[in-house]
Design a protein around this motif. Structure first.
Motif, PDB file in Angstrom:
ATOM      1  N   ALA A   1      72.566  66.552  67.589  1.00 17.60           N
ATOM      2  CA  ALA A   1      72.202  65.522  66.617  1.00 17.60           C
ATOM      3  C   ALA A   1      70.923  65.652  66.043  1.00 17.60           C
ATOM      4  O   ALA A   1      69.704  65.886  66.753  1.00 17.60           O
ATOM      5  N   ILE A   2      70.718  66.038  64.739  1.00 18.75           N
ATOM      6  CA  ILE A   2      69.591  66.319  64.017  1.00 18.75           C
ATOM      7  C   ILE A   2      69.141  65.243  62.990  1.00 18.75           C
ATOM      8  O   ILE A   2      70.138  65.361  61.985  1.00 18.75           O
ATOM      9  N   ASP A   3      68.178  64.245  63.333  1.00 20.00           N
ATOM     10  CA  ASP A   3      67.865  63.225  62.243  1.00 20.00           C
ATOM     11  C   ASP A   3      66.964  63.560  61.368  1.00 20.00           C
ATOM     12  O   ASP A   3      66.594  63.179  60.301  1.00 20.00           O
ATOM     13  N   SER A   4      65.869  64.376  61.820  1.00 18.15           N
ATOM     14  CA  SER A   4      64.596  64.544  61.267  1.00 18.15           C
ATOM     15  C   SER A   4      63.931  65.973  61.849  1.00 18.15           C
ATOM     16  O   SER A   4      64.448  66.542  62.899  1.00 18.15           O
ATOM     17  N   ILE A   5      62.983  66.062  61.169  1.00 17.18           N
ATOM     18  CA  ILE A   5      61.920  67.170  61.543  1.00 17.18           C
ATOM     19  C   ILE A   5      61.470  67.277  62.949  1.00 17.18           C
ATOM     20  O   ILE A   5      61.509  68.189  63.792  1.00 17.18           O
ATOM     21  N   ASP A   6      61.354  65.959  63.576  1.00 17.71           N
ATOM     22  CA  ASP A   6      60.989  65.627  65.079  1.00 17.71           C
ATOM     23  C   ASP A   6      62.105  66.470  65.822  1.00 17.71           C
ATOM     24  O   ASP A   6      61.867  67.091  66.869  1.00 17.71           O
ATOM     25  N   ASP A   7      63.489  66.202  65.519  1.00 13.56           N
ATOM     26  CA  ASP A   7      64.503  66.772  65.964  1.00 13.56           C
ATOM     27  C   ASP A   7      64.429  68.332  65.900  1.00 13.56           C
ATOM     28  O   ASP A   7      64.818  69.071  67.259  1.00 13.56           O
ATOM     29  N   MET A   8      64.306  68.841  65.095  1.00 15.77           N
ATOM     30  CA  MET A   8      64.335  70.202  64.655  1.00 15.77           C
ATOM     31  C   MET A   8      63.516  70.909  65.419  1.00 15.77           C
ATOM     32  O   MET A   8      63.693  72.215  65.951  1.00 15.77           O
ATOM     33  N   ARG A   9      62.242  70.320  65.368  1.00 18.43           N
ATOM     34  CA  ARG A   9      61.024  70.838  66.345  1.00 18.43           C
ATOM     35  C   ARG A   9      61.395  71.037  67.862  1.00 18.43           C
ATOM     36  O   ARG A   9      61.203  72.052  68.380  1.00 18.43           O
ATOM     37  N   VAL A  10      62.157  70.021  68.308  1.00 21.96           N
ATOM     38  CA  VAL A  10      62.357  70.014  69.738  1.00 21.96           C
ATOM     39  C   VAL A  10      63.440  71.245  69.832  1.00 21.96           C
ATOM     40  O   VAL A  10      63.553  71.854  71.126  1.00 21.96           O
ATOM     41  N   LEU A  11      64.577  71.177  68.862  1.00 22.30           N
ATOM     42  CA  LEU A  11      65.511  72.123  69.101  1.00 22.30           C
ATOM     43  C   LEU A  11      65.184  73.722  69.272  1.00 22.30           C
ATOM     44  O   LEU A  11      65.942  74.325  69.885  1.00 22.30           O
ATOM     45  N   PHE A  12      64.087  73.853  68.472  1.00 20.91           N
ATOM     46  CA  PHE A  12      63.579  75.551  68.774  1.00 20.91           C
ATOM     47  C   PHE A  12      62.306  75.592  69.210  1.00 20.91           C
ATOM     48  O   PHE A  12      61.722  76.575  69.194  1.00 20.91           O
TER      49      PHE A  12
END
Lengths: 526, 136
Positions: free
Chosen positions: A109-120
């Motif tokens: 689940a990616i809602d915003s840049i905050d999630d994307m930063r954690v993903l990578f």
């Protein structure tokens, strides 16, 4: 007696030197790495290095998916492939009512840049190549990736990877469409232009037949409908003012590999030959890279069974072999528990190990296009090519891929084939080991991986904090600029990036575009 | 309630949630139709409320739900809850998709009449529908 192939073509018990009539290898095959690329897109193929092993993965939260990527990298995988959950793929935030029950289920689940930063987190984006299975909101996720890279200090020209970004096949088979075809294609052209200017090494689209095959398409239908979609994208970009050689080298494709090895090898070779000719003859491409059909392959999930699931390890090995013999550039091998649930750590590792055995313990990498000159393979390549060209001709008669989609042509053809396969399986004419032959009296219990249902609440809390904390005026203004671009003709990726940087969510960005462009409603009958 | 044709079984085949995989739903819908059932297919991306509305509008005898995304526990439960809320618990709910064996008892407890998982012959589903609904 001739047996019928999956495309409904005859396969004779024996073929001889006359199998392909008067046959000129120079015209039909060319050299490996040269027009018409029948033998493969590179002169040395796997003799230099094997294909990229690219395992599609992602589930739950960004934290969990990040851990799976770190593990895949540690196990020797060479490229990441991100699975997003359905709300992300449909451009909804995790707290949208329609997302209820789906958050984190089939991907991250990616809602915003905050999630994307954690993903990578902790993954050097200048050294991995990342494929993202994202279509209608492809621009959004690509920009989030670029923004995270910027935070890591990695410039956009160093980024390599692929966005699937193939919305036409969503209307035909996969179903995660948002906008109607016309604005979707305009968005595709904007992405091509943006990447040419900003992220030059990125593969801007992965024109996909995989999902059509999973929905029931035959091999000939799979490549015909996919290449016809490809033609539509090329026409769109050319009409948007691009030179064909400025974007065509970055087009890539995605096909299935079935257990029917011979026809699959023929299919891959036929697809390369058709695309090379279309690009050269119809679109006047001059750069050989524009004529190369580079493709990713995934083994056929739909051929895997929930019964005696370990047998799927064998099916996947056979399917993977077909992809490699057909000259794939990258490969995802499915986990054996695919028909039951998401893969566990162990099943995901076994899937990767299957590729490593093919790459390092067999001799199929030792020489290029090993089936070339085989009576049967050359004959089948010609026949699959002819069948696909015939179907592509019917799409042209209907006015091209979009018009054919609006007529329900491709979907109707695929569904008819799916029903035929179901009937053949029911009658026992088509043998599926463990399902309609060689069954066990009692299946062993299998404990599948489960996604924590608390993820939905956690994502909702993250969104709540984000909305409280960000500068709302800046978000509102950025979304207003985005809508303005969508109404006009400016490339929407630039204002979209500003909105995402200001912490607009995936759902908010897609909602803004829904307001301007509307949504696609199919005429979906039986 | 007024019935159109007592002998004709009427089924709504539905895709709840965001899952776009409709191969199974379409195959089952066609198979039911080929055995004389009147089938209404909802199309993709249906909220449970829309599915229940359709079933009531169409005066359906049953609803077949297909979910391959793992959201079955939420979505099946919601359809059943809405049917109860609308006093329509006589509508038979069955379903299929990628559903782990371990989830099936709980779905049956919720009131799902049958769950058909991958590998089920279409004949088994059509026979079941006719057996359960012909007497109704």
């Amino acid at each position: 007696m001739a047996r019928e192939s999956e495309s409904g073509l005859p396969i004779e018990p024996v073929y001889g030197p006359d199998a392909s009539g008067t046959w000129d290898p120079a015209e039909k095959l060319g050299e490996p790495g040269a027009y018409p690329f029948t033998r493969g897109v590179y002169p040395s193929m796997y003799t230099g290095r094997p294909w990229t092993m690219r395992q599609y993965a992602g589930f739950g939260t960004a934290v969990e998916s990040n851990a799976r990527y770190q593990q895949l990298i540690a196990n020797g995988t060479m490229g990441l492939s991100v699975a997003f959950d359905l709300p992300t793929q449909m451009g909804h935030d995790s707290d949208a009512p329609i997302a209820h029950g789906e958050v984190g289920k089939v991907g991250v689940a990616i809602d915003s840049i905050d999630d994307m930063r954690v993903l990578f987190a902790g993954i050097p984006l200048d050294r991995v190549s990342t494929s993202m299975t994202i279509n209608a909101p492809a621009a959004v996720l690509l920009l989030l990736y670029q923004l995270v890279a910027e935070e890591q200090g990695v410039s956009a020209d160093k980024l390599t990877g692929t966005i699937q970004n193939d919305v036409l096949k969503e209307y035909i088979a996969r179903g995660t469409y948002i906008f109607p075809p016309k604005p979707s294609l305009r968005l595709t052209a904007d992405i091509f232009k943006y990447c040419r200017a900003e992220i030059p090494k990125w593969n801007t689209i992965s024109i996909s037949g995989y999902h059509m095959a999973e929905a029931g398409a035959s091999p000939a239908q799979e490549i015909a409908f996919t290449l016809a979609d490809g033609v539509e994208y090329v026409r769109t970009a050319v009409a948007a003012g691009m030179d064909v050689d400025d974007f065509a080298p970055r087009l890539s494709f995605f096909f299935v590999a079935r257990t029917t090895i011979l026809e699959e090898v023929a299919k891959f070779r036929a697809a390369r030959r058709i695309w090379a000719r279309v690009m050269k003859e119809e679109f006047g491409a001059r750069n050989p890279k524009s004529m190369m059909l580079r493709f990713h392959t995934q083994t056929a999930g739909v051929q895997l069974t929930a019964q005696q699931p370990e047998v799927n390890l064998v099916r996947v090995a056979v399917q993977g072999l077909a992809a490699v013999l057909g000259g794939t550039q990258s490969l995802h091998t499915n986990s054996f528990d695919e028909a039951i649930a998401l893969p566990t750590d162990k099943s995901a590792r076994l899937a990767l190990r299957t590729q490593q055995v093919l790459a390092h313990e067999t001799d199929v990498t030792a020489t290029v296009d090993p089936f070339a000159g085989s009576y049967v393979i050359e004959r089948m390549t010609d026949e699959v090519e002819a069948a696909a060209l015939e179907l592509m001709g019917r799409i042209e008669d209907l006015g091209g891929a979009v018009s054919a989609i609006e007529h329900g042509f491709q979907k109707g053809e695929i569904e008819r084939n799916a029903y035929r396969i179901a009937q053949e399986t029911d009658s026992g004419e088509r043998i599926v080991v463990g399902v309609n032959r060689f069954q066990l009296d009692a299946e062993e219990p299998y404990e599948p991986l489960r996604v924590d249902p608390a993820i939905e609440r956690q994502q909702a809390e993250r969104l709540c904090k984000l909305r409280a904390w960000r500068e709302q005026l800046r978000v509102d203004e950025a979304l207003r600029q985005l809508k303005k671009a969508a109404e006009g003709e400016d490339n929407i990726l630039y204002p979209m990036k500003d909105a995402l940087r200001a912490r607009a969510t995936v759902g908010e960005v897609c909602d803004a575009l829904r307001e301007v462009w509307g949504t696609y409603v199919p005429s979906d009958g039986l | 309630m007024e019935r159109k044709n007592v002998n004709r079984i009427r089924i709504v085949v539905a895709k709840p949630g965001l899952d776009g995989h409709d191969r199974g739903a379409k195959v089952v819908a066609r198979a039911l139709r080929d055995t004389g059932v009147e089938v209404v297919y909802t199309g993709l991306h249906q909220a449970p409320r829309q599915i229940v509305d359709t079933a009531l509008q169409e005066d359906a005898d049953g609803i077949g739900l297909s979910v391959l995304s793992g959201a079955h526990m939420t979505l099946f439960a919601e359809v059943l809850r809405l049917l109860r809320e609308r006093g329509a618990q006589d509508i038979l709910v069955f379903g299929g998709g990628i559903i782990p064996d371990a989830d099936i008892p709980e779905l049956l407890d919720l009131g799902v009449a049958a769950v058909f998982t991958p590998g089920t012959p279409t004949r088994a589903i059509t026979d079941w529908v006719h057996t359960r609904l012909s007497a109704a």
